[in-house]
Design a protein around this motif. Structure first.
Motif: not given
Length: 764
Positions: A69-71, A75, A81, A85, A87, A90-91, A94, A431, A566
């Motif tokens: 899921n992660i971008p 970084r 997160i 993140i 979305e 997704s967040r 995670v 992602n 998700k």
């Protein structure tokens, strides 16, 4: 503990036999040495543990990370997160994993850890993956780890929970299949070309029900990273797993890695002695054998929407009219329409829009070197073609660090490639890295299903070198035309050793105390056997409308597209089943031509599909969840992909394999909109209007479990004594598998949660 027997055995036989905990009538239990966990297939598993008040039995055997899921954007400004993140779903996934690893005391490589990466890259990288082990993950490409002589396979979320709770899995023995490749590869070819050639030859169902052992002089000459690419895509050939016997190349790769056996205590020598026994015995029996000459392999790419749709880069798009099977012909016609190609079109004249280099198949340092070499060979003026977006996504933070130390990132960036952070990225587009509708991508990933890299996106699979060539020219290109005779390592690439980037393994944390466990230290399985039921609905007789389908290779991406993965729950996915076929991508309106949108099939309970290999592709258990939530509890087909088949039973569903002629009869019944009746107790399908019955076969143990609503964990808990006995023998025979990266206090291995200090870093 290795099993002694006089009968010749295959590599697969040996590893399976050495992990047998219990074998009864229909109930075979094997021990799992290594469990990899990521954010997509684990939330519901941890929820199940929490609801049942069960601990993780062996925290020392589990390693968790985030990847799907992660971008993959920079970084440099990463803090947490919540701010990084964007979305929400997704967040949430995670965040759920971060909470779960804290609660259950698991080693975790988060986004702030340079060792974070794709699960199937960090496992071997850290030495967590070892020869002769059993390795599982809630991801179909777990087959990657078979390159080490490990029995490695993908599992569904219910099985993730099962391994966390018991460190075992119910598992039936697979067939043995050997693919032997002999000879020297032609110039411009590598492991990706080998495996695409194999899948094109055997098809996506060629390995169904089997574990493939790859052998021959061609395989023995490959590096470990090249072997991993081949085993990675064995699942695309329909196999349960892929394996390659360990040898000196394997041992050299593992020596000195953080979680490999240590030399200072003598475990390394003991381990290598055992690993050297892990080759197939002369005269061992294989159910299927395939012979391939390396000289017949050319740089290979895909043209359609299945990994079996392969052609040499020098070839043309095949003609559906040449297909003898009408179902295959229809599939080819749809694939060409989706891909925007014409029969007879020259592959090297196909223009691309994007180039993607990465994924668990080809995101390792050797893959990046291979692509960078193509760029470097073109000189300092090498540039990505005008209008093309090209991206490079290293498979882990350590791969990225090594590539930057070698100057590989500079080669890519000067040529105009986007240099990203570690993650699954555009391989499956969960992602921000996605294709737009009708964009064409040269990709090193493993699947080219419809919508795999983005709704309406068109994917061509190929090697890293071929992706680099396509990015530079703007067209699908034979890399040999760019490299010429210059195949030497380029001086701008400063080769380093992976060992320069390792961290020393440190003690992992004890878990946070769990009130849900009522203050008890459940350091082993419960003393009292729990009821063998998780409330699964009993399956006795199912009567209902049957939905007719005639689609071969129905993949799990088709059943449940990635954007619906998700969820943190198992329910509510019925509306998403076959989403991209049910709804128009532009308007969102129902497609009236698709059977799910027609009466009376909107209320179907049974599915009759005349196409083979139903449920191929990903291990996502979301596929049976979606069908179940829609109302479908039984699927009939000529054959099923192994993981989907298993996942159905774990959710109280019945997948039935029937001969083609019987399926055609039932399909004709379904077209009339009449009801079928599945009588599991008597093992017959009753046709409408008294037209007779069709008998079927089903495993007696699975039938017993369905009829009585029994779940696997409850059944496994009945074998607590056998599990503990196996673990004692395992510790004595293979001590290097216990507590790696963890403090061995008093020689004891952590089993289940204990009380920790207030704050601890989740680290080795």
């Amino acid at each position: 503990m290795p099993v002694a027997t006089s009968a010749p055995r295959t590599l697969y036989d040996k590893v399976f036999d050495d992990h047998l905990v219990y074998s009864g009538e229909g109930d075979t239990l094997i021990y799992i040495d290594r469990h990899l966990v990521h954010e997509v297939t684990s939330p519901q598993a941890f929820e199940g543990l929490r609801n049942a008040k069960r601990p993780v039995r062996r925290p020392d055997c589990t390693l968790a990370t985030v990847d799907h899921n992660i971008p993959t954007s920079s970084r440099k400004s990463f803090k947490n997160i919540d701010t990084f993140i964007a979305e929400p779903d997704s967040r949430a996934q995670v965040g759920a994993l971060e909470s779960n690893v804290k609660e259950f005391g698991l080693t975790y490589f988060g986004m702030g850890d340079r060792r974070q990466g794709i699960v199937h890259i960090i496992g071997p990288e850290q030495g967590f993956t070892l020869p002769g082990t059993t390795v599982v993950c809630g991801d179909s490409h777990t087959s990657t780890h078979g390159a080490f002589g490990a029995l490695a396979f993908g599992i569904g979320t219910s099985e993730v929970e099962h391994v966390l709770a018991t460190q075992t899995l119910p598992q039936k023995k697979s067939k043995n299949m050997r693919i032997n490749v002999e000879g020297e590869l032609p110039q411009g070819c590598n492991s990706k070309d080998i495996v695409l050639h194999i899948i094109g030859l055997i098809g996506t169902a060629g390995g169904n029900g089997a574990v493939i052992e790859f052998s021959g002089s061609t395989m023995r000459a490959l590096s470990m990273e090249a072997r991993m690419s081949i085993c990675n895509m064995s699942i695309e050939g329909g196999a349960r797993a892929g394996m390659i016997a360990p040898d000196e190349i394997t041992f050299k790769y593992l020596e000195g890695r953080p979680l490999a056996p240590r030399k200072d205590n003598g475990e390394w020598d003991r381990a290598v002695e055992y690993w050297k026994t892990l080759s197939s015995d002369p005269g061992a029996h294989y159910d299927v054998e395939v012979e391939i000459r390396a000289e017949d392999i050319a740089p290979t790419i895909t043209w359609g929407t299945s990994p079996q749709d392969t052609v040499a880069i020098t070839g043309v798009v095949p003609n559906p009219a040449d297909a003898k099977d009408p179902i295959r012909k229809a599939g080819m016609e749809r694939a060409l329409e989706y891909m925007g190609l014409q029969a007879g079109e020259v592959m090297e004249k196909v223009k691309i829009d994007k180039a993607f280099l990465g994924s668990c198949t080809n995101g390792r340092i050797e893959d990046l070197r291979s692509a960078a070499q193509v760029i470097a060979a073109r000189g300092k003026d090498a540039k990505v073609a005008e209008g093309i977006y090209a991206m490079v996504v290293p498979g882990s933070g350590l791969v990225k660090q090594q590539a930057e130390a070698e100057g590989i990132d500079v080669i890519f960036k000067k040529a105009g490639f986007d240099w990203r952070e570690a993650g699954c990225s555009m391989c499956l587009g969960m992602n921000p890295d996605q294709l737009s509708p009708q964009e064409r991508c040269a990709s090193t990933s493993n699947r080219n299903f419809e919508g795999r890299q983005g709704a309406g996106g068109r994917t061509h699979l190929m090697s890293p070198a071929m992706v680099a060539a396509a990015a530079l020219t703007g067209y699908l290109t034979d890399v040999r035309k760019l490299l010429g005779d210059d195949v030497a390592e380029h001086p701008d690439i400063k080769i380093t050793q992976a060992s320069e980037y390792f961290d020393v393994a440190k003690a992992a944390p004890n878990p946070i105390a769990q009130e849900t466990l009522e203050g008890e230290n459940n350091s082993a399985l419960p003393e009292e056997v729990e009821p063998a039921s998780a409330g699964l609905p009993k399956f006795t007789v199912l009567k209902g409308i049957a939905i007719p389908l005639s689609i071969p290779n129905v993949d799990t991406d088709m059943i449940i597209p990635k954007q619906f993965l998700k969820t943190l729950e198992r329910t509510g996915l019925g509306k998403a089943a076959f989403f991209e076929r049910r709804f128009n991508a532009k308007t969102g309106e129902e497609n009236p031509d698709f059977v799910f949108n027609q009466e009376p099939f909107r209320n179907g309970k049974i599915m009759v599909n005349t196409g083979a290999n139903f449920g191929c592709g990903s291990s996502r258990e979301h596929a049976p969840w979606a069908l179940n939530d829609f109302g479908i509890r039984c699927v009939l087909a000529p054959s099923f992909a192994d993981i989907f088949f298993s996942n159905c039973f774990k959710n109280g569903m019945l997948p039935l394999v029937l001969p083609q002629d019987q399926l055609e009869t039932l399909h004709a019944d379904a077209l009339t909109g009449q009801e079928l009746e599945i009588d599991l107790e008597n093992k017959v399908i009753n046709r409408p209007n008294g037209q007779g019955s069709i008998p079927f076969n089903v495993d007696d143990f699975r039938r017993h479990c369905l009829i009585n609503g029994l779940d696997d964990i409850g059944l496994t808990l009945q074998h607590r004594a056998e599990i503990e006995k196996f673990e004692s023998r395992r510790s004595a025979t293979w001590p290097w598998l216990d507590g790696l990266g963890y403090a061995k206090q008093g020689g004891k291995v952590p089993t289940g949660p204990v009380s920790p200090p207030k704050k601890q870093k989740m680290d080795w």
